[in-house]
Scaffold this motif. Structure first.
Motif, PDB file in Angstrom:
ATOM      1  N   TYR A  81       0.880  -1.142   0.000  1.00 50.24           N
ATOM      2  CA  TYR A  81       0.000   0.000   0.000  1.00 50.24           C
ATOM      3  C   TYR A  81       0.935   1.213   0.000  1.00 50.24           C
ATOM      4  O   TYR A  81       1.728   1.383   0.923  1.00 50.24           O
ATOM      5  CB  TYR A  81      -0.877   0.041   1.254  1.00 50.24           C
ATOM      6  CG  TYR A  81      -2.028  -0.940   1.289  1.00 50.24           C
ATOM      7  CD1 TYR A  81      -1.966  -2.177   0.668  1.00 50.24           C
ATOM      8  CD2 TYR A  81      -3.193  -0.615   1.981  1.00 50.24           C
ATOM      9  CE1 TYR A  81      -3.023  -3.057   0.714  1.00 50.24           C
ATOM     10  CE2 TYR A  81      -4.262  -1.501   2.044  1.00 50.24           C
ATOM     11  CZ  TYR A  81      -4.168  -2.723   1.409  1.00 50.24           C
ATOM     12  OH  TYR A  81      -5.224  -3.600   1.466  1.00 50.24           O
ATOM     13  N   ARG A 101       2.912   0.524   3.340  1.00 49.85           N
ATOM     14  CA  ARG A 101       2.414  -0.462   4.292  1.00 49.85           C
ATOM     15  C   ARG A 101       2.476  -1.830   3.638  1.00 49.85           C
ATOM     16  O   ARG A 101       2.237  -1.959   2.438  1.00 49.85           O
ATOM     17  CB  ARG A 101       0.956  -0.175   4.673  1.00 49.85           C
ATOM     18  CG  ARG A 101       0.777   0.835   5.752  1.00 49.85           C
ATOM     19  CD  ARG A 101      -0.664   1.205   5.935  1.00 49.85           C
ATOM     20  NE  ARG A 101      -1.472   0.108   6.449  1.00 49.85           N
ATOM     21  CZ  ARG A 101      -2.779   0.216   6.618  1.00 49.85           C
ATOM     22  NH1 ARG A 101      -3.405   1.325   6.292  1.00 49.85           N
ATOM     23  NH2 ARG A 101      -3.459  -0.810   7.097  1.00 49.85           N
ATOM     24  N   TRP A 104      -2.819  -4.762   6.973  1.00 52.55           N
ATOM     25  CA  TRP A 104      -2.571  -4.789   8.407  1.00 52.55           C
ATOM     26  C   TRP A 104      -1.141  -4.405   8.773  1.00 52.55           C
ATOM     27  O   TRP A 104      -0.774  -4.423   9.932  1.00 52.55           O
ATOM     28  CB  TRP A 104      -2.886  -6.181   8.976  1.00 52.55           C
ATOM     29  CG  TRP A 104      -4.338  -6.473   8.901  1.00 52.55           C
ATOM     30  CD1 TRP A 104      -4.965  -7.294   8.033  1.00 52.55           C
ATOM     31  CD2 TRP A 104      -5.362  -5.903   9.716  1.00 52.55           C
ATOM     32  NE1 TRP A 104      -6.319  -7.279   8.246  1.00 52.55           N
ATOM     33  CE2 TRP A 104      -6.598  -6.446   9.276  1.00 52.55           C
ATOM     34  CE3 TRP A 104      -5.361  -4.985  10.775  1.00 52.55           C
ATOM     35  CZ2 TRP A 104      -7.802  -6.111   9.870  1.00 52.55           C
ATOM     36  CZ3 TRP A 104      -6.574  -4.652  11.370  1.00 52.55           C
ATOM     37  CH2 TRP A 104      -7.771  -5.207  10.908  1.00 52.55           C
ATOM     38  N   LYS A 160       2.330  -2.102   9.222  1.00 51.04           N
ATOM     39  CA  LYS A 160       2.637  -0.806   9.801  1.00 51.04           C
ATOM     40  C   LYS A 160       3.061   0.158   8.691  1.00 51.04           C
ATOM     41  O   LYS A 160       3.737  -0.232   7.747  1.00 51.04           O
ATOM     42  CB  LYS A 160       3.770  -0.951  10.814  1.00 51.04           C
ATOM     43  CG  LYS A 160       4.092   0.300  11.588  1.00 51.04           C
ATOM     44  CD  LYS A 160       5.182   0.030  12.613  1.00 51.04           C
ATOM     45  CE  LYS A 160       6.475  -0.349  11.944  1.00 51.04           C
ATOM     46  NZ  LYS A 160       7.572  -0.524  12.938  1.00 51.04           N
ATOM     47  N   LEU A 161       2.686   1.405   8.821  1.00 54.08           N
ATOM     48  CA  LEU A 161       3.056   2.413   7.827  1.00 54.08           C
ATOM     49  C   LEU A 161       4.489   2.866   8.080  1.00 54.08           C
ATOM     50  O   LEU A 161       4.826   3.275   9.192  1.00 54.08           O
ATOM     51  CB  LEU A 161       2.092   3.595   7.907  1.00 54.08           C
ATOM     52  CG  LEU A 161       2.233   4.653   6.822  1.00 54.08           C
ATOM     53  CD1 LEU A 161       1.878   4.081   5.457  1.00 54.08           C
ATOM     54  CD2 LEU A 161       1.354   5.850   7.133  1.00 54.08           C
TER      55      LEU A 161
END
Lengths: 113, 115
Positions: free
Chosen positions: A32, A94, A98, A100-101
């Motif tokens: 993402y 990401r 789910w 982490k960014l």
């Protein structure tokens, strides 16, 4: 582990010229990808994102970015830069919905008249 | 207007003097997070919260505490600030509903100096 790299600390461009800010990433799953911009003395503002779909994503203020899976890149582009585009630009990734960014270190864009 | 509000915006304090940076959002977002921004390091996550009473450590939690007693508020607490906590701090929130899903909304930032 995921990571994101912005190889240029600063990009200088003349007004009216094309602007490119580079970003490469590493994730184990589906990326993402996001671009945010920070103007002086302001918080970060969202520009655009890639989750799925067309590899070319259009965002705010005339910016666009192209997702390139083979090169694991997500470069930000604008065909004709404005002086008002001078700001700090952050790429973020990401690892799936789910994950982490993770933010890159940021690239300072300076557009001269 | 949908926004994340942080206070104070600027603060100079001394080593060891407890301080709290408040953060409030009016978008009914479940997810909230604190970041610190340091030159050359980008944004690093301090703590995050998936919902009320659910918090977890980020990448750099040492020296910080958080709480999430209400959905809208997510204060950052520095129990005994030290000079290495001098930084620019951002609070952010994120909803799960389209079209804003996955997108963080940031506060304007809080610049903290610890002498």
């Amino acid at each position: 582990a995921q990571s994101v790299a912005q190889p240029e600390d600063q990009v200088n461009v003349a007004e009216g010229n094309p602007l490119t800010v580079k970003c490469t990433y590493s994730v184990s799953g589906n990326p993402y990808l996001f671009w945010y911009v920070q103007y002086p003395n302001r918080g970060l503002q969202f520009l655009l994102k890639y989750i799925t779909g067309d590899n070319l994503v259009k965002g705010s203020y005339g910016f666009e970015a192209e997702f390139n899976k083979s090169q694991t890149s997500f470069h930000l582009k604008k065909p004709s830069a404005l002086v008002s585009d001078s700001a700090l630009y952050f790429c973020a990734v990401r690892d799936g919905s789910w994950g982490k960014l993770q933010f890159g270190a940021g690239t300072q864009v300076v557009v001269t008249p | 207007e949908a926004q994340v509000t942080q206070n104070p915006r600027y603060l100079i304090t001394v080593t060891g003097k407890k301080l709290t940076v408040t953060c409030s959002q009016n978008m009914n977002h479940e997810y909230m997070s604190w970041y610190r921004q340091d030159p050359g390091l980008g944004l690093r996550q301090i703590y995050y919260s998936m919902n009320v009473e659910v918090t977890d450590k980020g990448d750099v939690p040492e020296g910080y505490k958080v709480s999430r007693k209400e959905k809208r508020n997510f204060p950052l607490i520095l129990e005994s600030p030290s000079p290495n906590q001098t930084s620019l701090y951002f609070c952010a929130s994120r909803g799960d509903m389209a079209p804003g899903a996955n997108v963080l909304t940031f506060g304007a930032g809080s610049r903290l100096t610890v002498l």
